[in-house]
Design a protein around this motif. Sequence first.
Motif: not given
Length: 119
Positions: A2-15
């Motif tokens: 089994v392998q899990l791969v996360e994605s979708g992280g990044g930098s955002v402003q508050p809110g």
Amino acid sequence: QVQLVESGGGSVQPGGSLRLSCTASGIPSDYFPLYQFGWFRQAPGKEREGVSCIRGDESIVYSDSVKGRFTISRDYAKNTVYLQMNSLQPKDPAVYFCATGCSDSALYWGRGTQVNVSS
């Protein structure tokens, strides 16, 4: 394996908002709905904490710190679990991990994706 791969992280402003994805491989499609999947996070200098979990019976739990802002879901056709994060706050930056379980004893873990919140 089994392998899990996360994605979708990044930098955002508050809110701001981000949607994290965790795609699982090595799990037969018929078994994917039976698995528990959890999202965890770890900020620098802090212990890893549970954020949310979705169980095989589709019951869901959230930590108090994210309740009302984050939503966990999964797409059976894509063997993917999501974490929709809205109203991100300065307390939310961390490396976010998904795992095949709802506690630190989960057997399989992804490598994580970084979430930053800054103005």
